[in-house]
Design a protein around this motif. Structure first.
Motif, PDB file in Angstrom:
ATOM      1  N   ALA A 399       0.827  -1.211   0.000  1.00  0.00           N
ATOM      2  CA  ALA A 399       0.000   0.000   0.000  1.00  0.00           C
ATOM      3  C   ALA A 399       0.860   1.259   0.000  1.00  0.00           C
ATOM      4  N   ALA A 400       1.889   1.273   0.824  1.00  0.00           N
ATOM      5  CA  ALA A 400       2.695   2.479   0.992  1.00  0.00           C
ATOM      6  C   ALA A 400       3.595   2.750  -0.209  1.00  0.00           C
ATOM      7  N   SER A 401       4.038   1.704  -0.883  1.00  0.00           N
ATOM      8  CA  SER A 401       4.958   1.877  -2.006  1.00  0.00           C
ATOM      9  C   SER A 401       4.246   1.848  -3.348  1.00  0.00           C
ATOM     10  N   VAL A 402       2.944   1.542  -3.338  1.00  0.00           N
ATOM     11  CA  VAL A 402       2.135   1.425  -4.562  1.00  0.00           C
ATOM     12  C   VAL A 402       2.861   0.511  -5.553  1.00  0.00           C
ATOM     13  N   ALA A 403       3.152  -0.699  -5.114  1.00  0.00           N
ATOM     14  CA  ALA A 403       3.897  -1.653  -5.924  1.00  0.00           C
ATOM     15  C   ALA A 403       3.452  -3.066  -5.605  1.00  0.00           C
ATOM     16  N   GLU A 404       3.744  -3.982  -6.518  1.00  0.00           N
ATOM     17  CA  GLU A 404       3.557  -5.389  -6.240  1.00  0.00           C
ATOM     18  C   GLU A 404       4.616  -5.825  -5.221  1.00  0.00           C
ATOM     19  N   VAL A 405       4.184  -6.571  -4.229  1.00  0.00           N
ATOM     20  CA  VAL A 405       5.113  -7.087  -3.219  1.00  0.00           C
ATOM     21  C   VAL A 405       5.052  -8.608  -3.249  1.00  0.00           C
ATOM     22  N   HIS A 406       6.208  -9.220  -3.396  1.00  0.00           N
ATOM     23  CA  HIS A 406       6.302 -10.677  -3.460  1.00  0.00           C
ATOM     24  C   HIS A 406       7.080 -11.176  -2.251  1.00  0.00           C
ATOM     25  N   ALA A 407       6.480 -12.077  -1.512  1.00  0.00           N
ATOM     26  CA  ALA A 407       7.142 -12.686  -0.353  1.00  0.00           C
ATOM     27  C   ALA A 407       7.844 -13.947  -0.825  1.00  0.00           C
ATOM     28  N   MET A 408       9.153 -13.992  -0.674  1.00  0.00           N
ATOM     29  CA  MET A 408       9.909 -15.135  -1.165  1.00  0.00           C
ATOM     30  C   MET A 408       9.667 -16.341  -0.266  1.00  0.00           C
ATOM     31  N   PRO A 423      29.395 -22.669  -9.473  1.00  0.00           N
ATOM     32  CA  PRO A 423      29.059 -22.455 -10.893  1.00  0.00           C
ATOM     33  C   PRO A 423      28.176 -23.532 -11.495  1.00  0.00           C
ATOM     34  N   GLY A 424      28.006 -24.663 -10.798  1.00  0.00           N
ATOM     35  CA  GLY A 424      27.237 -25.754 -11.366  1.00  0.00           C
ATOM     36  C   GLY A 424      25.745 -25.667 -11.146  1.00  0.00           C
ATOM     37  N   VAL A 425      25.265 -24.662 -10.401  1.00  0.00           N
ATOM     38  CA  VAL A 425      23.828 -24.566 -10.137  1.00  0.00           C
ATOM     39  C   VAL A 425      23.087 -24.202 -11.419  1.00  0.00           C
ATOM     40  N   ASP A 426      21.998 -24.899 -11.701  1.00  0.00           N
ATOM     41  CA  ASP A 426      21.169 -24.657 -12.864  1.00  0.00           C
ATOM     42  C   ASP A 426      20.475 -23.306 -12.713  1.00  0.00           C
ATOM     43  N   ARG A 427      20.779 -22.345 -13.612  1.00  0.00           N
ATOM     44  CA  ARG A 427      20.199 -21.008 -13.507  1.00  0.00           C
ATOM     45  C   ARG A 427      18.680 -21.033 -13.708  1.00  0.00           C
ATOM     46  N   GLY A 428      18.182 -21.999 -14.491  1.00  0.00           N
ATOM     47  CA  GLY A 428      16.740 -22.127 -14.643  1.00  0.00           C
ATOM     48  C   GLY A 428      16.065 -22.492 -13.350  1.00  0.00           C
ATOM     49  N   LEU A 429      16.779 -23.249 -12.508  1.00  0.00           N
ATOM     50  CA  LEU A 429      16.243 -23.637 -11.212  1.00  0.00           C
ATOM     51  C   LEU A 429      16.009 -22.410 -10.339  1.00  0.00           C
ATOM     52  N   ILE A 430      16.864 -21.403 -10.493  1.00  0.00           N
ATOM     53  CA  ILE A 430      16.743 -20.203  -9.670  1.00  0.00           C
ATOM     54  C   ILE A 430      15.385 -19.557  -9.888  1.00  0.00           C
ATOM     55  N   ALA A 431      14.993 -19.403 -11.149  1.00  0.00           N
ATOM     56  CA  ALA A 431      13.712 -18.770 -11.444  1.00  0.00           C
ATOM     57  C   ALA A 431      12.557 -19.596 -10.893  1.00  0.00           C
ATOM     58  N   ARG A 432      12.669 -20.919 -10.988  1.00  0.00           N
ATOM     59  CA  ARG A 432      11.591 -21.755 -10.468  1.00  0.00           C
ATOM     60  C   ARG A 432      11.510 -21.670  -8.954  1.00  0.00           C
ATOM     61  N   ARG A 433      12.647 -21.538  -8.279  1.00  0.00           N
ATOM     62  CA  ARG A 433      12.663 -21.428  -6.828  1.00  0.00           C
ATOM     63  C   ARG A 433      12.156 -20.069  -6.352  1.00  0.00           C
ATOM     64  N   GLN A 434      12.113 -19.098  -7.282  1.00  0.00           N
ATOM     65  CA  GLN A 434      11.730 -17.753  -6.895  1.00  0.00           C
ATOM     66  C   GLN A 434      10.215 -17.555  -6.842  1.00  0.00           C
ATOM     67  N   ALA A 435       9.433 -18.619  -7.061  1.00  0.00           N
ATOM     68  CA  ALA A 435       7.983 -18.497  -6.939  1.00  0.00           C
ATOM     69  C   ALA A 435       7.639 -17.950  -5.562  1.00  0.00           C
ATOM     70  N   SER A 436       6.650 -17.074  -5.501  1.00  0.00           N
ATOM     71  CA  SER A 436       6.384 -16.392  -4.243  1.00  0.00           C
ATOM     72  C   SER A 436       4.914 -16.042  -4.146  1.00  0.00           C
ATOM     73  N   SER A 437       4.504 -15.674  -2.942  1.00  0.00           N
ATOM     74  CA  SER A 437       3.138 -15.203  -2.732  1.00  0.00           C
ATOM     75  C   SER A 437       3.081 -13.701  -2.961  1.00  0.00           C
ATOM     76  N   ASP A 438       1.968 -13.230  -3.488  1.00  0.00           N
ATOM     77  CA  ASP A 438       1.811 -11.813  -3.801  1.00  0.00           C
ATOM     78  C   ASP A 438       0.939 -11.131  -2.747  1.00  0.00           C
ATOM     79  N   HIS A 439       1.250  -9.867  -2.477  1.00  0.00           N
ATOM     80  CA  HIS A 439       0.501  -9.116  -1.472  1.00  0.00           C
ATOM     81  C   HIS A 439       0.082  -7.773  -2.053  1.00  0.00           C
ATOM     82  N   HIS A 440      -1.106  -7.344  -1.673  1.00  0.00           N
ATOM     83  CA  HIS A 440      -1.663  -6.098  -2.180  1.00  0.00           C
ATOM     84  C   HIS A 440      -2.289  -5.325  -1.017  1.00  0.00           C
ATOM     85  N   GLY A 441      -2.021  -4.035  -0.956  1.00  0.00           N
ATOM     86  CA  GLY A 441      -2.593  -3.209   0.088  1.00  0.00           C
ATOM     87  C   GLY A 441      -4.023  -2.805  -0.231  1.00  0.00           C
TER      88      GLY A 441
END
Length: 457
Positions: A399-408, A423-441
């Motif tokens: 609400a205060a920042s007027v932005a989408e807020v994602h809780a990791m 260096p061996g971590v799959d970079r595609g895995l990073i995006a999949r792990r970044q799924a998060s819940s969204d919050h709105h004021g």
């Protein structure tokens, strides 16, 4: 994709942690913690590094026996360095940056420290500027500098204990130390003025391999003799790294713990104000990052007095309706409202109540929103750490920042981020792990935020 496990040494200001991270999933397979207690001295309050070292060796032994350890990474809080003597042991204990000693030489230090335009580091109290710590320590112990062979930043101290290789890293030197120029990627003029140009350990990138574990470490823990140890990274930048690898600018990351650190990637151009605790951090790639911070986790703990209370919908609504709000600052020595005196409006909710929990969450979100405004935040906001589980905080921040807020969804961004140095971590895995819940004021929260800002001025 690389199978195996990386052990992450994660030393925060409140707790020391050892996590074993699975390189295929980035999940924490095992976690051990201990309090990061401060010992009283002499010669000054200092971190219990020998207690930590025994804890880490025991944990590495357990992890190796149960799962196998293929590599080690390190992340720690900033504003700390180790002074290593000729023997390889500490020439002096590692000063607790919250000790007030350096304040006694503030005027003398201010006369030699570089300007904000050179370092991007604001002038901070106590020992939050690492340069001020060193200046004070050398004054307190006139023979200390002569006993020092290497000055290493804090993540690299643990790497040094493991490998015998002395180094510093750009993210730790870029953490309001006064010792680094983030725009040229080189030590600042203060290094020469302090007379430590020959002592500051060589600067390395966080993802470089520092070395392999010493034979005696391998023998004690059962680790393979060639186990690599990565150079290591400042904890807030560990939280940021996954986002840098997975997202397109603009966005902001809020790393929460003892400190709340707001970092803007691709934000609007702004003139940073050092008087409001804005600064330039340096990310894992050596790039400057406009940042702001306050001691939000410490403020939460002081206000909640250990209580963990989830407010009801009715309690949240009552706080909003009755404009029960806390004005800054609970810890007035840092943050965007330094010198302000905390004040409750609309009555102070009882300790341990749901109403107090809601009001505290709202307060912390409003200070965070001010931090984001000061650094030119644009785009979605991604919250890491304990506050990512605080619905009042997340909703009010939206609400205060007027932005989408994602809780990791991960429990902490620091251990995961430090694991990403492998260096061996799959970079595609990073995006999949970044799924998060969204919050709105809500509109009511936006009105509350506007009223709060009006009262703060």
């Amino acid at each position: 994709m690389t199978a195996g496990h990386i052990a992450v040494i994660d030393i925060g200001k409140t707790n020391a942690k050892l996590a074993l991270v699975d390189l295929e999933s980035l999940a924490e397979v095992a976690v051990l913690t201990r309090p990061n207690s401060v010992l009283p001295g002499p010669p000054w309050p200092h971190f219990d590094v020998e207690g930590h070292w025994a804890f880490l060796l025991e944990g590495l032994t357990q992890f190796q026996a149960a799962h196998g350890v293929d590599a080690i990474s390190v992340t720690t809080h900033g504003a700390s360095a180790a002074l290593i003597g000729e023997s390889g042991a500490l020439a002096a204990p590692i000063l607790d940056y919250e000790h007030t000693g350096p304040d006694g030489l503030a005027a003398e230090y201010d006369a030699i420290r570089p300007a904000f335009a050179e370092t991007g580091a604001p002038r901070l109290g106590i020992g939050l500027n690492l340069g001020a710590q060193l200046f004070w320590q050398f004054s307190e112990d006139p023979g200390l500098k002569a006993r020092v062979r290497h000055i290493v930043t804090y993540p690299q101290y643990w790497g040094y204990r493991l490998t015998g290789v002395a180094a510093s890293d750009v993210t730790s030197l870029g953490c309001h130390t006064d010792l680094w120029n983030p725009f040229s990627g080189a030590p600042s003029s203060l290094v020469e003025r302090l007379g430590i140009a020959g002592l500051l350990a060589p600067t390395r990138q966080p993802g470089e391999v520092l070395g392999t574990v010493l034979p005696e470490i391998a023998a004690q823990t059962g680790l393979a003799a060639g186990t690599p140890v990565y150079c290591g990274i400042h904890d807030s930048n560990a939280s940021l790294l996954a986002h840098l690898l997975a997202r397109e600018a603009p966005f902001s990351v809020v790393s929460t713990g003892t400190w709340v650190i707001a970092m803007a990637i691709g934000g609007a151009p702004v003139a940073l104000d050092p008087a409001r605790d804005t600064l330039v951090n340096v990310n894992a790639f050596g790039d400057p990052v406009p940042s702001a911070r306050f001691m939000g986790g410490r403020e939460h703990d002081l206000l909640m007095e250990g209580a963990q209370v989830e407010p009801s919908d009715a309690e949240r609504a009552a706080v909003l309706r009755e404009a029960v709000m806390l004005l800054p600052a609970v810890v007035p020595g840092s943050g965007p409202f330094q010198g302000h005196e905390a004040q409750w409006l609309g009555g102070e909710p009882p300790a341990g109540s749901g109403a107090r929990s809601a009001a505290v969450g709202f307060y912390l979100a409003l200070v965070t929103a001010e931090c984001l405004r000061l650094i030119g935040h644009r785009g979605p906001i991604h919250v890491e750490g304990p506050f990512a589980r605080n619905a009042c905080y997340l909703d009010m921040l939206a609400a205060a920042s007027v932005a989408e807020v994602h809780a990791m969804t991960s429990a902490t961004g620091t251990s995961e981020g430090a694991a990403l140095l492998h260096p061996g971590v799959d970079r595609g895995l990073i995006a999949r792990r970044q799924a998060s819940s969204d919050h709105h004021g809500t509109a009511e929260m936006a009105r509350y935020a506007e009223a709060w800002r009006g009262r703060v001025g």
